[in-house]
Design a protein around this motif. Structure first.
Motif, PDB file in Angstrom:
ATOM      1  N   GLY A  63       0.937  -1.104   0.047  1.00  0.00           N
ATOM      2  CA  GLY A  63       0.139   0.027   0.036  1.00  0.00           C
ATOM      3  C   GLY A  63       0.546   1.591   0.118  1.00  0.00           C
ATOM      4  N   VAL A  64       2.055   1.184   0.909  1.00  0.00           N
ATOM      5  CA  VAL A  64       3.004   2.686   0.227  1.00  0.00           C
ATOM      6  C   VAL A  64       3.639   2.455  -0.702  1.00  0.00           C
ATOM      7  N   ALA A  65       4.081   1.557  -1.269  1.00  0.00           N
ATOM      8  CA  ALA A  65       4.477   1.196  -2.248  1.00  0.00           C
ATOM      9  C   ALA A  65       3.794   2.146  -3.550  1.00  0.00           C
ATOM     10  N   ALA A  66       1.876   1.685  -3.646  1.00  0.00           N
ATOM     11  CA  ALA A  66       1.329   1.653  -4.640  1.00  0.00           C
ATOM     12  C   ALA A  66       1.300   3.486  -4.387  1.00  0.00           C
ATOM     13  N   HIS A  67       1.268   4.159  -3.124  1.00  0.00           N
ATOM     14  CA  HIS A  67       0.639   5.698  -2.609  1.00  0.00           C
ATOM     15  C   HIS A  67       2.025   6.291  -3.059  1.00  0.00           C
ATOM     16  N   ALA A  68       3.056   5.534  -2.912  1.00  0.00           N
ATOM     17  CA  ALA A  68       4.467   6.082  -3.599  1.00  0.00           C
ATOM     18  C   ALA A  68       4.593   6.374  -4.617  1.00  0.00           C
ATOM     19  N   VAL A  69       4.194   5.279  -5.809  1.00  0.00           N
ATOM     20  CA  VAL A  69       4.083   5.406  -6.976  1.00  0.00           C
ATOM     21  C   VAL A  69       3.631   6.705  -7.668  1.00  0.00           C
ATOM     22  N   THR A  70       2.363   6.730  -7.232  1.00  0.00           N
ATOM     23  CA  THR A  70       1.562   7.433  -7.173  1.00  0.00           C
ATOM     24  C   THR A  70       2.157   9.446  -7.274  1.00  0.00           C
ATOM     25  N   ASP A  71       2.834   9.761  -6.100  1.00  0.00           N
ATOM     26  CA  ASP A  71       3.583  10.961  -5.576  1.00  0.00           C
ATOM     27  C   ASP A  71       5.045  10.615  -6.555  1.00  0.00           C
ATOM     28  N   PHE A  72       5.575   9.846  -6.721  1.00  0.00           N
ATOM     29  CA  PHE A  72       5.749   9.853  -8.278  1.00  0.00           C
ATOM     30  C   PHE A  72       5.825  10.830  -9.277  1.00  0.00           C
ATOM     31  N   PHE A  73       5.196   9.878  -9.723  1.00  0.00           N
ATOM     32  CA  PHE A  73       4.014   9.979 -10.869  1.00  0.00           C
ATOM     33  C   PHE A  73       3.427  11.947 -10.250  1.00  0.00           C
ATOM     34  N   ASN A  74       3.096  11.716 -10.669  1.00  0.00           N
ATOM     35  CA  ASN A  74       2.017  12.517 -10.046  1.00  0.00           C
ATOM     36  C   ASN A  74       3.263  14.097  -9.718  1.00  0.00           C
ATOM     37  N   VAL A  75       3.558  13.795  -8.661  1.00  0.00           N
ATOM     38  CA  VAL A  75       3.991  15.314  -8.350  1.00  0.00           C
ATOM     39  C   VAL A  75       5.205  15.411  -8.881  1.00  0.00           C
ATOM     40  N   TYR A 169       4.219  -1.380  13.176  1.00  0.00           N
ATOM     41  CA  TYR A 169       4.161  -1.301  11.790  1.00  0.00           C
ATOM     42  C   TYR A 169       3.746  -0.643  11.801  1.00  0.00           C
ATOM     43  N   GLY A 170       2.666   0.785  12.691  1.00  0.00           N
ATOM     44  CA  GLY A 170       2.007   1.652  11.897  1.00  0.00           C
ATOM     45  C   GLY A 170       2.667   2.310  11.802  1.00  0.00           C
ATOM     46  N   PHE A 171       3.894   2.689  12.942  1.00  0.00           N
ATOM     47  CA  PHE A 171       5.300   4.184  12.836  1.00  0.00           C
ATOM     48  C   PHE A 171       6.136   3.578  11.601  1.00  0.00           C
ATOM     49  N   VAL A 172       6.334   2.546  11.838  1.00  0.00           N
ATOM     50  CA  VAL A 172       7.167   2.217  10.475  1.00  0.00           C
ATOM     51  C   VAL A 172       6.168   2.770   9.092  1.00  0.00           C
ATOM     52  N   GLU A 173       5.348   1.493   8.623  1.00  0.00           N
ATOM     53  CA  GLU A 173       4.539   1.823   8.098  1.00  0.00           C
ATOM     54  C   GLU A 173       4.757   3.637   7.565  1.00  0.00           C
ATOM     55  N   ILE A 174       4.146   4.416   8.460  1.00  0.00           N
ATOM     56  CA  ILE A 174       3.562   5.557   8.216  1.00  0.00           C
ATOM     57  C   ILE A 174       4.861   6.535   8.000  1.00  0.00           C
TER      58      ILE A 174
END
Length: 193
Positions: A63-75, A169-174
Motif C-alpha cells: 500500500g505504501v508502494a502504491a501510494h508512493a508511485v502516485t506521488d512520484f508519477f504525479n508530483v 508496524y504502524g509507525f514503520v509503515e507511516i
C-alpha cells in the motif's frame, strides 16, 4: 494498559522520524538530510537517463508502494510503477514461488537506467530481498526501507538504506510513507527551482 493517545503517538512518531538512519552500501551512516538529498540526486540521474522507478512491498508496504508511485508519477513527474498487478504477480508466485515473484518480473523488466525502492517493515521478506539481489545483478540503483531490528538483512542490501528504529508496524509503515512523500515533494521543488 498502555493508552494510545493521539498526542503521545505523535510525539513518538516525531522521535522515530528524527532518529531515522540512512546508510550507504557499506553501512556507513549518512546525515539524515544529506541522505535524503543524495536520494534526490539519484532521482535526477534517473530522470536524465529516462529510467523507470519501481517500488515494491508486501501487505501494508505494498500500500505504501502504491501510494508512493502516485506521488512520484504525479508530483515528481517520474515514470514510476509497482509490480502488484494481480494476474502477473500470482502467475509468478505460482510458477516460481512467492519468494521469487518480484525478482522474476524485475529480471525481465529492469535495465541499468532504472531504480528500485524495496520496502519491508521487518527487512526479512525473502521476496523483497531477492528482488534487490536481482536488481543489483543488473546494475540498478537500489534503495531499501525497513524497520524493526537494526541488523535486518534488507538494511545491508541497498545502495542507500533507510531504517526506522521501531517495532510498531504502524509507525514503520507511516514513516516510510512520510519519507517517500517528502522525497517526491522535495524532488518536485528542485524541478521548479
Amino acid at each position: 494498559m498502555t493508552v494510545l493517545t493521539l498526542l503521545s503517538r505523535l510525539e513518538r512518531f516525531r522521535d522515530i522520524i528524527a532518529q531515522t538512519v540512512i546508510s550507504d552500501r557499506s553501512s556507513a551512516p549518512l546525515p539524515l538530510e544529506a541522505g535524503i538529498d543524495s536520494l534526490c540526486q539519484q532521482l535526477e540521474h534517473l530522470r536524465e537517463r529516462r529510467g523507470q522507478l519501481y517500488i515494491i512491498g508486501n501487505g501494508g508496504s505494498a500500500g505504501v508502494a502504491a501510494h508512493a508511485v502516485t506521488d512520484f508519477f504525479n508530483v515528481a513527474r517520474l515514470r514510476a510503477s509497482t509490480l502488484h498487478e494481480s494476474s502477473l504477480l500470482t502467475c509468478m508466485a505460482n510458477d516460481y514461488g512467492y519468494e521469487n515473484a518480484f525478482s522474476r518480473m524485475l529480471s525481465q523488466m529492469l535495465s541499468p537506467e532504472d531504480m528500485l525502492v524495496a520496502i519491508s517493515s521487518s527487512g526479512n521478506s525473502a521476496n523483497i530481498r531477492n528482488a534487490v539481489a536481482a536488481a543489483r545483478e543488473i546494475g540498478v540503483f537500489t534503495v531499501s526501507l525497513s524497520g524493526f531490528q537494526a541488523a535486518n538483512p534488507l538494511r545491508a542490501m541497498g545502495d542507500v538504506n533507510v531504517w526506522l528504529d521501531s517495532h510498531d508496524y504502524g509507525f514503520v509503515e507511516i514513516g516510510h510513507q512520510f519519507i517517500l512523500h517528502n522525497l517526491a515533494d522535495r524532488f518536485n521543488e528542485k524541478l521548479k527551482g
